[in-house]
Every structure is written in C-alpha cells, then in structure tokens.
Motif scaffolding. Sequence first.
Motif, short mmCIF file in Angstrom:
data_model
loop_
_atom_site.label_atom_id
_atom_site.label_comp_id
_atom_site.label_asym_id
_atom_site.label_seq_id
_atom_site.Cartn_x
_atom_site.Cartn_y
_atom_site.Cartn_z
N GLU A 158 -11.42 70.31 0.77
CA GLU A 158 -12.66 69.84 0.17
C GLU A 158 -12.89 70.53 -1.17
O GLU A 158 -13.26 69.88 -2.16
CB GLU A 158 -13.83 70.11 1.13
CG GLU A 158 -15.16 69.61 0.65
CD GLU A 158 -16.26 69.91 1.66
OE1 GLU A 158 -17.22 70.61 1.27
OE2 GLU A 158 -16.12 69.47 2.82
N GLN A 159 -12.68 71.83 -1.22
CA GLN A 159 -12.85 72.57 -2.47
C GLN A 159 -11.86 72.10 -3.53
O GLN A 159 -12.21 71.98 -4.70
CB GLN A 159 -12.71 74.07 -2.22
CG GLN A 159 -13.84 74.67 -1.44
CD GLN A 159 -13.57 76.11 -1.00
OE1 GLN A 159 -12.44 76.57 -0.97
NE2 GLN A 159 -14.63 76.80 -0.60
N ALA A 160 -10.62 71.84 -3.13
CA ALA A 160 -9.60 71.37 -4.06
C ALA A 160 -9.95 70.00 -4.60
O ALA A 160 -9.77 69.71 -5.79
CB ALA A 160 -8.23 71.34 -3.38
N ALA A 161 -10.50 69.14 -3.74
CA ALA A 161 -10.90 67.80 -4.17
C ALA A 161 -12.05 67.87 -5.17
O ALA A 161 -12.06 67.15 -6.18
CB ALA A 161 -11.29 66.95 -2.96
N LYS A 162 -13.03 68.75 -4.91
CA LYS A 162 -14.15 68.92 -5.84
C LYS A 162 -13.68 69.47 -7.17
O LYS A 162 -14.16 69.07 -8.22
CB LYS A 162 -15.20 69.85 -5.23
CG LYS A 162 -16.03 69.20 -4.15
CD LYS A 162 -17.06 70.17 -3.61
CE LYS A 162 -17.83 69.55 -2.47
NZ LYS A 162 -18.79 70.50 -1.89
N ALA A 163 -12.74 70.40 -7.13
CA ALA A 163 -12.22 71.00 -8.37
C ALA A 163 -11.42 69.99 -9.17
O ALA A 163 -11.33 70.09 -10.39
CB ALA A 163 -11.36 72.22 -8.04
N HIS A 164 -10.84 69.04 -8.47
CA HIS A 164 -9.99 68.03 -9.11
C HIS A 164 -10.82 66.93 -9.77
O HIS A 164 -10.37 66.25 -10.68
CB HIS A 164 -9.04 67.42 -8.08
CG HIS A 164 -7.82 66.81 -8.69
ND1 HIS A 164 -7.84 65.55 -9.23
CD2 HIS A 164 -6.57 67.28 -8.86
CE1 HIS A 164 -6.65 65.27 -9.69
NE2 HIS A 164 -5.86 66.30 -9.47
N ASP A 165 -12.08 66.75 -9.27
CA ASP A 165 -12.96 65.69 -9.80
C ASP A 165 -13.51 66.02 -11.15
O ASP A 165 -13.57 66.93 -11.75
CB ASP A 165 -14.12 65.43 -8.84
CG ASP A 165 -13.64 64.74 -7.59
OD1 ASP A 165 -12.55 64.14 -7.62
OD2 ASP A 165 -14.38 64.82 -6.57
#
Length: 165
Positions: A158-165
């Motif tokens: 989830e954190q990686a997805a948010k950082a990628h957005d």
Amino acid sequence: MKDQHLVTLTVNGREHELVLESRRTLADTLRQELGLTGTHLGCEHGICGACTVLLDGEPVRACLVFGVQADGREIRTVEGLADGDELNDLQQAFSRHHGLQCGFCTPGFLMLAEAYLAGGGSADPGEVREVVSANLCRCTGYQGIVEAVTEVAARRREQAAKAHD
C-alpha cells in the motif's frame, strides 16, 4: 599452521576486516568475532533456519556458509533491522501478532520474512505460510508469524502504491 584468510565483511552497513580460518562458519564469525548474537545456532545442519541472515539480500543459513565465502559481500543480521531502539515494522508486527514465544527461532524468521518482503512478497496467507515453512518453530504454531508477515506485506504494498502515485 592454520589456514587463515583476510576477509572484508560488510555487516549491517559497517565494514569489518577479519582474519578467519577457512573452516569458521559465517554464524560463528558473526557471533564470536563480531558479537552479533542475534544469529542463533540451532541444528547447525541448515535445517531449522534459526541462523538465517541475508547475504547480498538473499536469505542463507549462516551455519552452512563459511565466513571466507562472504568476503566482499553485504550481510544483514537481525540486529540490522531496528533503527536504534526503534523496532522495524516487521518486528513490531511479530510482537503484535504474538509471532514469537521463546524467541529462539525469531531472528531467523524475521530475516527470512524480510527477504520475502523486500522481493515484493504478496499478502496472500497461503504464500506466506509456504515461505515461512522453510524455518522451524516449536512454540508458536506459525499462525502469528503468518499474520505478522501478511500484515506487513499488505502495508508495504500500500505504501509503495501511494509513493508511486
């Protein structure tokens, strides 16, 4: 005359120059030469996983690797997970989910799980159960360990997805 070699090991980000006998295992090197006693010795045959450390990011049984084989390589032990006195997210999850009891096998499980998570491991409990089945525990029954790793996998994704957005 003993068969000795000068080696350079980078352990938890810190470089160490040591003179080691060829027969000394990485587990003994970490424990006796560097005082990193979080790497536990159980079976000393590579079966239990209590001595698991990361060697260049990959989990290995430190009782089966000679210290001289780690020359010039990056080693991460359980002592390298925490930031000072602050436990990392995986260590905290193990505590929250009661993924440890006597604690003897815990460092090996933490390092195995850390490698799995660093490789993008999924939050699928079945997959996590398969991964952690490589190590032996006689106390916890594995459920708390699976829950802890699954929770951290989901959070890190989830954190990686948010950082990628």
